[in-house]
Scaffold this motif. Sequence first.
Motif, mmCIF file in Angstrom:
data_model
loop_
_atom_site.group_PDB
_atom_site.id
_atom_site.type_symbol
_atom_site.label_atom_id
_atom_site.label_comp_id
_atom_site.label_asym_id
_atom_site.label_seq_id
_atom_site.Cartn_x
_atom_site.Cartn_y
_atom_site.Cartn_z
ATOM 1 N N GLN B 6 0.885 -1.161 0.000
ATOM 2 C CA GLN B 6 0.000 0.000 0.000
ATOM 3 C C GLN B 6 0.922 1.210 0.000
ATOM 4 N N ALA B 7 1.151 1.745 -1.162
ATOM 5 C CA ALA B 7 2.167 2.786 -1.313
ATOM 6 C C ALA B 7 1.760 4.101 -0.656
ATOM 7 N N GLN B 8 0.481 4.334 -0.540
ATOM 8 C CA GLN B 8 0.004 5.591 0.059
ATOM 9 C C GLN B 8 -0.023 5.433 1.577
ATOM 10 N N THR B 9 0.828 6.176 2.235
ATOM 11 C CA THR B 9 0.871 6.080 3.696
ATOM 12 C C THR B 9 -0.294 6.865 4.303
ATOM 13 N N GLU B 10 -0.515 8.043 3.754
ATOM 14 C CA GLU B 10 -1.557 8.899 4.297
ATOM 15 C C GLU B 10 -2.196 9.716 3.181
ATOM 16 N N ILE B 11 -3.517 9.834 3.243
ATOM 17 C CA ILE B 11 -4.250 10.643 2.268
ATOM 18 C C ILE B 11 -5.187 11.565 3.036
ATOM 19 N N VAL B 13 -8.363 14.316 2.400
ATOM 20 C CA VAL B 13 -9.328 14.853 1.455
ATOM 21 C C VAL B 13 -10.342 15.694 2.232
ATOM 22 N N VAL B 14 -11.102 16.450 1.470
ATOM 23 C CA VAL B 14 -12.188 17.220 2.053
ATOM 24 C C VAL B 14 -13.474 16.441 1.785
ATOM 25 N N GLU B 15 -14.379 16.529 2.730
ATOM 26 C CA GLU B 15 -15.647 15.819 2.601
ATOM 27 C C GLU B 15 -16.253 15.999 1.210
ATOM 28 N N LYS B 16 -16.850 14.922 0.715
ATOM 29 C CA LYS B 16 -17.534 14.830 -0.571
ATOM 30 C C LYS B 16 -16.582 14.563 -1.733
ATOM 31 N N GLU B 17 -15.310 14.614 -1.483
ATOM 32 C CA GLU B 17 -14.373 14.220 -2.531
ATOM 33 C C GLU B 17 -14.378 12.705 -2.668
ATOM 34 N N ASP B 18 -14.064 12.224 -3.863
ATOM 35 C CA ASP B 18 -13.844 10.794 -4.077
ATOM 36 C C ASP B 18 -12.381 10.497 -3.787
ATOM 37 N N VAL B 19 -12.123 9.308 -3.267
ATOM 38 C CA VAL B 19 -10.738 8.947 -2.962
ATOM 39 C C VAL B 19 -10.528 7.470 -3.288
ATOM 40 N N THR B 20 -9.356 7.167 -3.839
ATOM 41 C CA THR B 20 -9.012 5.773 -4.169
ATOM 42 C C THR B 20 -7.776 5.354 -3.394
ATOM 43 N N LEU B 21 -7.900 4.226 -2.745
ATOM 44 C CA LEU B 21 -6.788 3.641 -1.998
ATOM 45 C C LEU B 21 -6.219 2.493 -2.822
ATOM 46 N N ASP B 22 -4.919 2.528 -3.028
ATOM 47 C CA ASP B 22 -4.281 1.554 -3.900
ATOM 48 C C ASP B 22 -3.764 0.352 -3.120
ATOM 49 N N CYS B 23 -3.821 -0.795 -3.771
ATOM 50 C CA CYS B 23 -3.279 -2.025 -3.189
ATOM 51 C C CYS B 23 -2.695 -2.868 -4.312
ATOM 52 N N ILE B 103 -1.659 -12.028 4.831
ATOM 53 C CA ILE B 103 -0.573 -11.045 4.806
ATOM 54 C C ILE B 103 -1.182 -9.666 4.642
ATOM 55 N N PHE B 104 -0.875 -8.785 5.584
ATOM 56 C CA PHE B 104 -1.429 -7.440 5.560
ATOM 57 C C PHE B 104 -0.458 -6.460 4.921
ATOM 58 N N GLY B 105 -1.012 -5.472 4.253
ATOM 59 C CA GLY B 105 -0.221 -4.309 3.866
ATOM 60 C C GLY B 105 0.005 -3.439 5.098
ATOM 61 N N THR B 106 0.757 -2.389 4.920
ATOM 62 C CA THR B 106 1.084 -1.523 6.053
ATOM 63 C C THR B 106 0.015 -0.479 6.334
ATOM 64 N N GLY B 107 -1.007 -0.438 5.502
ATOM 65 C CA GLY B 107 -2.139 0.436 5.773
ATOM 66 C C GLY B 107 -2.007 1.814 5.164
ATOM 67 N N THR B 108 -3.158 2.407 4.875
ATOM 68 C CA THR B 108 -3.238 3.784 4.407
ATOM 69 C C THR B 108 -4.147 4.545 5.357
ATOM 70 N N ARG B 109 -3.606 5.617 5.915
ATOM 71 C CA ARG B 109 -4.416 6.433 6.817
ATOM 72 C C ARG B 109 -5.170 7.459 5.997
ATOM 73 N N LEU B 110 -6.479 7.416 6.067
ATOM 74 C CA LEU B 110 -7.329 8.371 5.362
ATOM 75 C C LEU B 110 -7.908 9.362 6.351
ATOM 76 N N GLN B 111 -7.703 10.632 6.067
ATOM 77 C CA GLN B 111 -8.307 11.682 6.883
ATOM 78 C C GLN B 111 -9.268 12.466 6.007
ATOM 79 N N VAL B 112 -10.490 12.537 6.449
ATOM 80 C CA VAL B 112 -11.507 13.294 5.725
ATOM 81 C C VAL B 112 -11.876 14.501 6.569
#
Lengths: 113, 114
Positions: B6-11, B13-23, B103-112
């Motif tokens: 999971q290359a994105q460590t942290e993302i 966004v502002v509410e109502k935006e679309d967001v994609t988390l990669d794996c 096997i888990f990825g290292t996770g992506t922290r999403l803040q909205v």
Amino acid sequence: DVKVTQSSRYLVKRTGEKVFLECVQDMDHENMFWYRQDPGLGLRLIYFSYDVKMKEKGDIPEGYSVSREKKERFSLILESASTNQTSMYLCASRQDRVRAEQYFGPGTRLTVT
Amino acid sequence: AQKVTQAQTEISVVEKEDVTLDCVYETRDTTYYLFWYKQPPSGELVFLIRRNSFDEQNEISGRYSWNFQKSTSSFNFTITASQVVDSAVYFCALFVYNTDKLIFGTGTRLQVFP
């Protein structure tokens, strides 16, 4: 709904103490797991159990033991707690290998001082 | 080797935006499952979805959708019209049937943000 419960959300213990972390699931799942979660290291498997009285070592079993005397209960034991065992501990259960998805408890944040 | 990235460590966004988390995953086995879990600040990992290796059909559940592409070994997760309650760490995981390992990825922290 699957429910996995853990005996404590927060625990503070002293170095050298024996620590018991309890996990109970209510869905008659066959398999149960213990993980620890640390920043930057993700989730690491400590021990798991396919059935009552059975246990298998995971990736980081050193310093831990487990007990599964009843199907619904899986205990993690730290024989002599050390500061490097300060971590978040997560218990999980799953029906079997075919269904594979694991259901997690709320976690126990253990601090060893 | 079996691995989840999971290359994105942290993302953020502002509410109502679309967001994609990669794996992106790696395995040579042909029988495997892919999962997404959500870990809100309370700490519990919540199971969101399972996909098996023989089923590349995309899935939609409300504002959540998942795109599984074996050709690129990816299993991406999109949240449409994000909400503050979506703030969490999201984990992608790979289960290989032959080894019985999750096997888990290292996770992506999403803040909205509101």
